[in-house]
Structures are given as structure tokens and as C-alpha cells.
Design an enzyme around this catalytic site. Structure first.
Site, PDB file in Angstrom:
ATOM      1  N   GLY A  98      31.154  37.181  26.502  1.00 23.99           N
ATOM      2  CA  GLY A  98      31.352  37.642  27.817  1.00 23.99           C
ATOM      3  C   GLY A  98      31.998  38.964  27.768  1.00 23.99           C
ATOM      4  O   GLY A  98      31.829  39.991  28.527  1.00 23.99           O
ATOM      5  N   THR A  99      33.167  38.700  27.091  1.00 22.17           N
ATOM      6  CA  THR A  99      33.873  40.051  27.013  1.00 22.17           C
ATOM      7  C   THR A  99      33.410  41.423  26.509  1.00 22.17           C
ATOM      8  O   THR A  99      33.324  42.465  27.379  1.00 22.17           O
ATOM      9  CB  THR A  99      35.373  39.959  25.926  1.00 22.17           C
ATOM     10  N   SER A 123      28.307  34.470  29.401  1.00 22.10           N
ATOM     11  CA  SER A 123      28.849  33.903  28.153  1.00 22.10           C
ATOM     12  C   SER A 123      28.404  32.490  27.742  1.00 22.10           C
ATOM     13  O   SER A 123      28.594  31.501  28.372  1.00 22.10           O
ATOM     14  CB  SER A 123      30.379  33.954  28.050  1.00 22.10           C
ATOM     15  N   HIS A 161      29.456  30.215  25.905  1.00 20.87           N
ATOM     16  CA  HIS A 161      30.426  28.997  25.695  1.00 20.87           C
ATOM     17  C   HIS A 161      30.773  28.204  26.938  1.00 20.87           C
ATOM     18  O   HIS A 161      31.587  27.211  26.919  1.00 20.87           O
ATOM     19  CB  HIS A 161      31.350  29.204  24.638  1.00 20.87           C
ATOM     20  N   THR A 166      22.970  43.409  13.750  1.00 24.61           N
ATOM     21  CA  THR A 166      22.142  42.365  13.157  1.00 24.61           C
ATOM     22  C   THR A 166      22.172  41.171  14.191  1.00 24.61           C
ATOM     23  O   THR A 166      23.223  40.635  14.156  1.00 24.61           O
ATOM     24  CB  THR A 166      22.220  41.694  11.756  1.00 24.61           C
ATOM     25  N   CYS A 207      42.856  33.058  28.653  1.00 25.03           N
ATOM     26  CA  CYS A 207      43.308  33.912  27.932  1.00 25.03           C
ATOM     27  C   CYS A 207      44.862  34.499  28.402  1.00 25.03           C
ATOM     28  O   CYS A 207      45.295  35.309  27.698  1.00 25.03           O
ATOM     29  CB  CYS A 207      42.378  35.338  28.263  1.00 25.03           C
TER      30      CYS A 207
HETATM   31  N1  PLP Z   1      34.831  36.849  32.535  1.00 28.55           N
HETATM   32  C1  PLP Z   1      35.166  35.762  32.931  1.00 28.55           C
HETATM   33  C2  PLP Z   1      35.149  35.344  34.357  1.00 28.55           C
HETATM   34  C3  PLP Z   1      35.495  34.599  32.136  1.00 28.55           C
HETATM   35  O1  PLP Z   1      36.144  33.533  32.595  1.00 28.55           O
HETATM   36  C4  PLP Z   1      35.847  34.863  30.553  1.00 28.55           C
HETATM   37  C5  PLP Z   1      36.211  33.943  29.793  1.00 28.55           C
HETATM   38  O2  PLP Z   1      36.877  32.882  30.103  1.00 28.55           O
HETATM   39  C6  PLP Z   1      35.176  35.937  30.298  1.00 28.55           C
HETATM   40  C7  PLP Z   1      34.701  36.850  30.939  1.00 28.55           C
HETATM   41  C8  PLP Z   1      35.086  36.403  28.765  1.00 28.55           C
HETATM   42  O3  PLP Z   1      34.106  35.602  27.931  1.00 28.55           O
HETATM   43  P1  PLP Z   1      34.369  35.277  26.554  1.00 28.55           P
HETATM   44  O4  PLP Z   1      35.260  34.244  26.354  1.00 28.55           O
HETATM   45  O5  PLP Z   1      32.941  34.989  26.111  1.00 28.55           O
HETATM   46  O6  PLP Z   1      34.473  36.607  25.829  1.00 28.55           O
END
Ligand code: PLP
Length: 388
Positions: free
Chosen positions: A73-74, A202, A204, A240, A328
């Protein structure tokens, strides 16, 4: 140490669904080819990636060519923000966002401002964490290139009026990105109904593995790659392809859609029991986020006079895994930027607890938490000079 293990941190991550593991397994050993290879093994891997892309596209109401697979997601958030900012640097330098975004958006905006001269407008949110669409309209200037507002907040679960904001963005001709990472698996994500040009997901967070994500990019959206190299993902994301994880991601999203209606109803009822029980049994407990416009699995609170991390430790000793909010930001000593933006007093913001339910949770889990949490809070308050 308790032998019981009740996992109530599904906003941080989810276990991989066994059906997802099963779908992925052949792509580690038997069908291990590189999708860019011309031979049969490559073709097999390419077919699996394209089938996954087709599945994801159908679920989002998009075209397969609009789906970019990423590593998380990041990365999707970074690609959306930087990709648009760099592609449109000749047209404008203004981005509109909120102060309650995940750091993947927040820190990217900070760097774009500091190092690349972008101007960032952080819209206010109300005490529930809601953005007012009228504020979005008012913030747009001739220099605005992108609006980025999350679909659902990761700490308090508040669901933003994305479709309404998207309509405004469309009318004004401004690109609109939503970080739908927490909405994935819980809310329908039709990109046309939401009026979004870019959308991040994302794996996971919906029972696929960690380390795989999606960025939806509407056809015609100006976007520069932030990772350059080979021509994978329409030259927008070199590297890849992670074939097994992409296969797993598509399978997980498909399962989430198939089971969404019944699972959301089940989670909502567990969540409501949890919220009601906590507020009834614990004095000076306050729900954070919107009372109804919130993710079906999110129950988050502040408990006056104590430290959220102390609650977590006590819950952990009793076999319950929870969080103070964003995974995080755990370990950081500053209070949550989300709670502060919602106008919560910094001291009170330190007492946050987020309980996020998932597929394996039962009403017994909820009752267990309701039995132990009031005692934990009472015990901690008894030794807290901050509780009066
Ligand atoms: N955006 C939101 C709202 C999230 O809650 C998160 C992860 O907790 C992310 C982005 C980041 O996703 P990833 O952990 O896959 O990098």
C-alpha cells in the site's frame, strides 16, 4: 503467559486465508517462470498475472490495463502522489489532502513540499475525523494537480464521503486519489461510483500476504513511474512481477467480495456489542471516530488518565492482541496525529486503544475482552496520578 490468543489487530494485518495459500502454492515451484520470458514457463506465469489483473479489474469496475501491481500500500500511495506531481509539474504544484492520512501519504507530502516545492493544503476534519466536501471545493486553486483523501481511517475507522468528494474533483477537472487500504475487503470499491482516478490497496489487510499491493490508475491519468527499469506494468512499475503474491492477492479480493455482505453484517454486530459494552462498563471511556460511519470491524477508544501502551501490555498478558492505533507509529512517543487533528487533547490521545475484528473472531472473544478490559483500566487508573 496466557495460552489464549485473541487477535484484535486486523487493521495492522490479517492472517493469510488458507484458500489464498492454496492458490499461490503452484507459483513458487512448479510454475515459477518469469512473466517476461518468451518460453512456455514464462507464458504460464504471464497468464497467471493477467488472469489476476482481470479478476481485480472486474471487482473494481475497471479495465485490466488500469490495474498496476505494486509491492504494498505504501508503494501505491507513493506512486500515486509522486507520479502525478512529477507528471504535472509544468501545470501546477498544489496538492490537497488531510491531516489524518497514513504516513505513506503524510510523509510523502512532506517530502514533496520540502524537496520539490509543492504546496500542500491539509483540510480540517471534525471531531469524528470527517472531511467536509465543501472544504475540498473551496481549497481548489488554479495550481491544484491532485486531491488525495483516504477512504477509511486506519486508526479510528471513520469512512470519508469519497464519492461526494470525487464528484467535486471531477467537476473541477482535478485528479482524485484515495488510499483505500483499510476499506479493502470491507467496502465496495467501484472506481466509477467513487469517481476516483487513482486508488491504493494492500493485500495484507484482506487475507493476502504482506508485500503486495494495487494501484488503480484511470486510463489517461498522467503518471510518471517512481521506480524505473524494465517495462513491466505498462512501464509504470519496473521489476519482475511477484507472481505468487499477485495470484494470492486476486484470490483474496475475490473471496472478500463473495463473502462481504454476510461478513460485514457479522463484524458490525460484534463491533457494536464491543463498543456498547466498553462504554457501559468503563467510566470515562470515549469512542473515537464516527459512531456509525465507521469500518465494520473497528472499535477504538480513549480512556482518560492512562497510557494506551500500558493497556496493550496488560491485554497481551491476558492473550489479547490489540493496538493503540497505527501499527506504523507504535513505539513513537508522540500522540497520534489523527486524534490530535480530531481535536482530542494530547494527554487524552495517549490513552488510545484500537480493537479491530476479523474473520476468526467470535462473540466469545468479544465477551472475554468485555470481562477483562474494565479491570485492566481500573487497575491502571488506581496507580495513575493523571486520573482524577
Ligand atoms: N494506508 C493505510 C490507510 C494503511 O492503514 C496502511 C497500513 O497500515 C498503509 C497505507 C500502508 O500499507 P502497507 O503496509 O501495505 O505498506
Amino acid at each position: 503467559m496466557a495460552s489464549r490468543f485473541i487477535y484484535l489487530d486486523h487493521a495492522a494485518t490479517t492472517p493469510v486465508d488458507p484458500r489464498v495459500v492454496e492458490a499461490m502454492l503452484p507459483y513458487f515451484e512448479e510454475k515459477f517462470g518469469n512473466p517476461s520470458s518468451i518460453h512456455r514457463a514464462g507464458g504460464e506465469a504471464r497468464a497467471a498475472v493477467e488472469k489476476a489483473r482481470q479478476t481485480v479489474a472486474e471487482l473494481l469496475g475497471a479495465k485490466p490495463s488500469e490495474i498496476i501491481f505494486t509491492s504494498c500500500g505504501t508503494e501505491s500511495d507513493n506512486l500515486a502522489l509522486r507520479g502525478v506531481a512529477f507528471a504535472l509539474k509544468g501545470r501546477g504544484n498544489h496538492i490537497i489532502t488531510t491531516p489524518i492520512e497514513h504516513h505513506a501519504i503524510g510523509h510523502t507530502c512532506e517530502q514533496l513540499a520540502k524537496e520539490f516545492g509543492m504546496e500542500i493544503t491539509y483540510l480540517p476534519v471534525d471531531s469524528f475525523g470527517l472531511v467536509d466536501p465543501d472544504d475540498v471545493a473551496r481549497a481548489i486553486t488554479e495550481r491544484t494537480v491532485l486531491i488525495s483523501i483516504m477512504y477509511a481511517n486506519n486508526e479510528v475507522g471513520t469512512i470519508e464521503p469519497i464519492a461526494e468528494i470525487g464528484k467535486i474533483a471531477r467537476e473541477k477537472g482535478i485528479l482524485f486519489h484515495t488510499d483505500a487500504v483499510q476499506a479493502g475487503g470491507h467496502l465496495p470499491l467501484n472506481v466509477d461510483k467513487l469517481h476516483v482516478d487513482l486508488l491504493s490497496l494492500s493485500g495484507h489487510k484482506f487475507y493476502a500476504p504482506k508485500g503486495v499491493g494495487i494501484l488503480y490508475v484511470r486510463e489517461g491519468t498522467p503518471l510518471l513511474p517512481i521506480q524505473t527499469g524494465g517495462g513491466q506494468e505498462r512501464h509504470l512499475r519496473a521489476g519482475t512481477e511477484n507472481v505468487p503474491y499477485i495470484v494470492g492477492l486476486a484470490k483474496a479480493l475475490q473471496l472478500a467480495y463473495e463473502e462481504m455482505e454476510s461478513e460485514v453484517a457479522r463484524l458490525r454486530s460484534l463491533r457494536d456489542r464491543l463498543i456498547q459494552g466498553v462504554l457501559e462498563r468503563i467510566p470515562d471511556a470515549q469512542l473515537t471516530g464516527h459512531p456509525t460511519q465507521r469500518l465494520p470491524n473497528n472499535a477504538s477508544f480513549v480512556f482518560k488518565g492512562i497510557d494506551g501502551e500500558a493497556i496493550l501490555m496488560q491485554l497481551d498478558l491476558a492473550g489479547v492482541a490489540a493496538s493503540t492505533g497505527s501499527a506504523c507509529s507504535s513505539g513513537e512517543s508522540t500522540p497520534s496525529h489523527v486524534l490530535l487533528a480530531m481535536g482530542i487533547d494530547p494527554l487524552l490521545a495517549r490513552s488510545s486503544l484500537r480493537l479491530t475484528l476479523g474473520r476468526r473472531n467470535t462473540s466469545e472473544d468479544v465477551e472475554f475482552v468485555l470481562a477483562i478490559l474494565p479491570q485492566i483500566v481500573e487497575k491502571l487508573r488506581a496507580i495513575s496520578p493523571a486520573y482524577t
